[in-house]
Scaffold this motif. Structure first.
Motif, PDB file in Angstrom:
ATOM      1  N   ILE A 215       0.840  -1.205   0.000  1.00  0.00           N
ATOM      2  CA  ILE A 215       0.000   0.000   0.000  1.00  0.00           C
ATOM      3  C   ILE A 215       0.871   1.249   0.000  1.00  0.00           C
ATOM      4  N   LEU A 216       1.931   1.252   0.815  1.00  0.00           N
ATOM      5  CA  LEU A 216       2.840   2.401   0.843  1.00  0.00           C
ATOM      6  C   LEU A 216       3.535   2.586  -0.500  1.00  0.00           C
ATOM      7  N   ALA A 217       3.928   1.503  -1.134  1.00  0.00           N
ATOM      8  CA  ALA A 217       4.607   1.603  -2.434  1.00  0.00           C
ATOM      9  C   ALA A 217       3.681   2.209  -3.483  1.00  0.00           C
ATOM     10  N   LEU A 218       2.447   1.727  -3.542  1.00  0.00           N
ATOM     11  CA  LEU A 218       1.503   2.282  -4.509  1.00  0.00           C
ATOM     12  C   LEU A 218       1.196   3.748  -4.208  1.00  0.00           C
ATOM     13  N   SER A 219       1.044   4.095  -2.940  1.00  0.00           N
ATOM     14  CA  SER A 219       0.791   5.487  -2.557  1.00  0.00           C
ATOM     15  C   SER A 219       1.974   6.370  -2.913  1.00  0.00           C
ATOM     16  N   LEU A 220       3.157   5.871  -2.701  1.00  0.00           N
ATOM     17  CA  LEU A 220       4.358   6.636  -3.021  1.00  0.00           C
ATOM     18  C   LEU A 220       4.472   6.874  -4.530  1.00  0.00           C
ATOM     19  N   ILE A 221       4.163   5.858  -5.317  1.00  0.00           N
ATOM     20  CA  ILE A 221       4.199   6.011  -6.775  1.00  0.00           C
ATOM     21  C   ILE A 221       3.201   7.066  -7.233  1.00  0.00           C
ATOM     22  N   VAL A 222       1.979   6.991  -6.732  1.00  0.00           N
ATOM     23  CA  VAL A 222       0.945   7.949  -7.128  1.00  0.00           C
ATOM     24  C   VAL A 222       1.326   9.357  -6.686  1.00  0.00           C
ATOM     25  N   THR A 223       1.843   9.488  -5.477  1.00  0.00           N
ATOM     26  CA  THR A 223       2.214  10.810  -4.968  1.00  0.00           C
ATOM     27  C   THR A 223       3.340  11.425  -5.787  1.00  0.00           C
ATOM     28  N   VAL A 224       4.324  10.654  -6.141  1.00  0.00           N
ATOM     29  CA  VAL A 224       5.434  11.181  -6.936  1.00  0.00           C
ATOM     30  C   VAL A 224       4.956  11.577  -8.331  1.00  0.00           C
ATOM     31  N   LEU A 225       4.094  10.766  -8.924  1.00  0.00           N
ATOM     32  CA  LEU A 225       3.621  11.081 -10.270  1.00  0.00           C
ATOM     33  C   LEU A 225       2.697  12.295 -10.293  1.00  0.00           C
ATOM     34  N   MET A 226       2.037  12.588  -9.191  1.00  0.00           N
ATOM     35  CA  MET A 226       1.125  13.731  -9.132  1.00  0.00           C
ATOM     36  C   MET A 226       1.856  15.059  -8.922  1.00  0.00           C
ATOM     37  N   GLN A 227       3.113  15.018  -8.516  1.00  0.00           N
ATOM     38  CA  GLN A 227       3.844  16.252  -8.237  1.00  0.00           C
ATOM     39  C   GLN A 227       4.311  16.907  -9.523  1.00  0.00           C
ATOM     40  N   ARG A 228       4.494  18.203  -9.434  1.00  0.00           N
ATOM     41  CA  ARG A 228       4.972  18.973 -10.566  1.00  0.00           C
ATOM     42  C   ARG A 228       6.484  18.853 -10.636  1.00  0.00           C
TER      43      ARG A 228
ATOM     44  N   ALA B  81       9.352  23.567   0.865  1.00  0.00           N
ATOM     45  CA  ALA B  81       8.712  22.279   0.593  1.00  0.00           C
ATOM     46  C   ALA B  81       7.198  22.439   0.569  1.00  0.00           C
ATOM     47  N   SER B  82       6.597  21.902  -0.460  1.00  0.00           N
ATOM     48  CA  SER B  82       5.140  21.934  -0.583  1.00  0.00           C
ATOM     49  C   SER B  82       4.551  20.811   0.284  1.00  0.00           C
ATOM     50  N   PRO B  83       3.255  20.885   0.561  1.00  0.00           N
ATOM     51  CA  PRO B  83       2.634  19.789   1.327  1.00  0.00           C
ATOM     52  C   PRO B  83       2.770  18.437   0.636  1.00  0.00           C
ATOM     53  N   ALA B  84       2.745  18.420  -0.703  1.00  0.00           N
ATOM     54  CA  ALA B  84       2.906  17.155  -1.423  1.00  0.00           C
ATOM     55  C   ALA B  84       4.301  16.586  -1.216  1.00  0.00           C
ATOM     56  N   ALA B  85       5.307  17.466  -1.175  1.00  0.00           N
ATOM     57  CA  ALA B  85       6.680  17.003  -0.966  1.00  0.00           C
ATOM     58  C   ALA B  85       6.853  16.452   0.449  1.00  0.00           C
ATOM     59  N   LYS B  86       6.231  17.113   1.415  1.00  0.00           N
ATOM     60  CA  LYS B  86       6.302  16.617   2.798  1.00  0.00           C
ATOM     61  C   LYS B  86       5.607  15.263   2.923  1.00  0.00           C
ATOM     62  N   PHE B  87       4.467  15.128   2.244  1.00  0.00           N
ATOM     63  CA  PHE B  87       3.743  13.855   2.281  1.00  0.00           C
ATOM     64  C   PHE B  87       4.568  12.752   1.620  1.00  0.00           C
ATOM     65  N   THR B  88       5.303  13.103   0.564  1.00  0.00           N
ATOM     66  CA  THR B  88       6.175  12.131  -0.096  1.00  0.00           C
ATOM     67  C   THR B  88       7.276  11.676   0.847  1.00  0.00           C
ATOM     68  N   TRP B  89       7.842  12.605   1.604  1.00  0.00           N
ATOM     69  CA  TRP B  89       8.865  12.237   2.584  1.00  0.00           C
ATOM     70  C   TRP B  89       8.293  11.308   3.656  1.00  0.00           C
ATOM     71  N   ILE B  90       7.081  11.587   4.095  1.00  0.00           N
ATOM     72  CA  ILE B  90       6.444  10.731   5.119  1.00  0.00           C
ATOM     73  C   ILE B  90       6.211   9.331   4.563  1.00  0.00           C
ATOM     74  N   LEU B  91       5.693   9.256   3.316  1.00  0.00           N
ATOM     75  CA  LEU B  91       5.472   7.940   2.698  1.00  0.00           C
ATOM     76  C   LEU B  91       6.792   7.198   2.489  1.00  0.00           C
ATOM     77  N   GLY B  92       7.831   7.925   2.100  1.00  0.00           N
ATOM     78  CA  GLY B  92       9.139   7.303   1.912  1.00  0.00           C
ATOM     79  C   GLY B  92       9.704   6.751   3.207  1.00  0.00           C
ATOM     80  N   ALA B  93       9.539   7.518   4.287  1.00  0.00           N
ATOM     81  CA  ALA B  93      10.015   7.040   5.592  1.00  0.00           C
ATOM     82  C   ALA B  93       9.218   5.818   6.046  1.00  0.00           C
ATOM     83  N   GLY B  94       7.916   5.837   5.812  1.00  0.00           N
ATOM     84  CA  GLY B  94       7.090   4.673   6.154  1.00  0.00           C
ATOM     85  C   GLY B  94       7.456   3.451   5.330  1.00  0.00           C
ATOM     86  N   PHE B  95       7.760   3.680   4.053  1.00  0.00           N
ATOM     87  CA  PHE B  95       8.176   2.576   3.174  1.00  0.00           C
ATOM     88  C   PHE B  95       9.474   1.955   3.667  1.00  0.00           C
TER      89      PHE B  95
END
Length: 120
Positions: A11-24, A45-59
């Motif tokens: 789930i974290l991997a799929l979320s991380l992929i979607v989050t990275v692809l949604m960023q500018r 850092a934008s909120p999307a970038a912070k969320f990506t860092w959180i997902l990466g740390a969780g992964f």
């Protein structure tokens, strides 16, 4: 427990992929896109970038947890600790067939296959 961590990891991997692809794309990595004459360090850092860092740390945490769980399970298994003899062959009621004689199937040029006659 291992299955639960694996599901969380997927789930974290799929979320991380979607989050990275949604960023500018900011184009900082390859020197492509964005940026002008007055490039200043790093943008906030934008909120999307912070969320990506959180997902990466969780992964990464899920990967480490899965590694620890697998290592604990594998610590009990060893090729040399158990009985290495193969299981006994299944006993069957049918007698073993001897391997004497011709084992090839009859060809079309052969005569009819008849069993030998028994002496009476």
């Amino acid at each position: 427990m291992q299955n639960i961590v694996l599901v969380i990891l997927l789930i974290l991997a799929l979320s991380l992929i979607v989050t990275v692809l949604m960023q500018r794309s900011e184009g900082g990595g390859l020197g492509i896109g964005g940026g002008g004459g007055n490039m200043s360090g790093r943008p906030p850092a934008s909120p999307a970038a912070k969320f990506t860092w959180i997902l990466g740390a969780g992964f990464m945490a899920a990967c480490l947890a899965l590694t620890v769980i697998s290592a604990r399970n594998a610590a009990n298994d060893s090729l040399l600790s158990g009985d290495l003899t193969p299981p006994a062959a299944a006993e069957s009621d049918a007698p073993a067939t001897p391997l004497g004689g011709n084992l090839l199937p009859p060809s079309t040029t052969d005569g009819p296959t008849t069993p030998p006659k028994a002496d009476e």
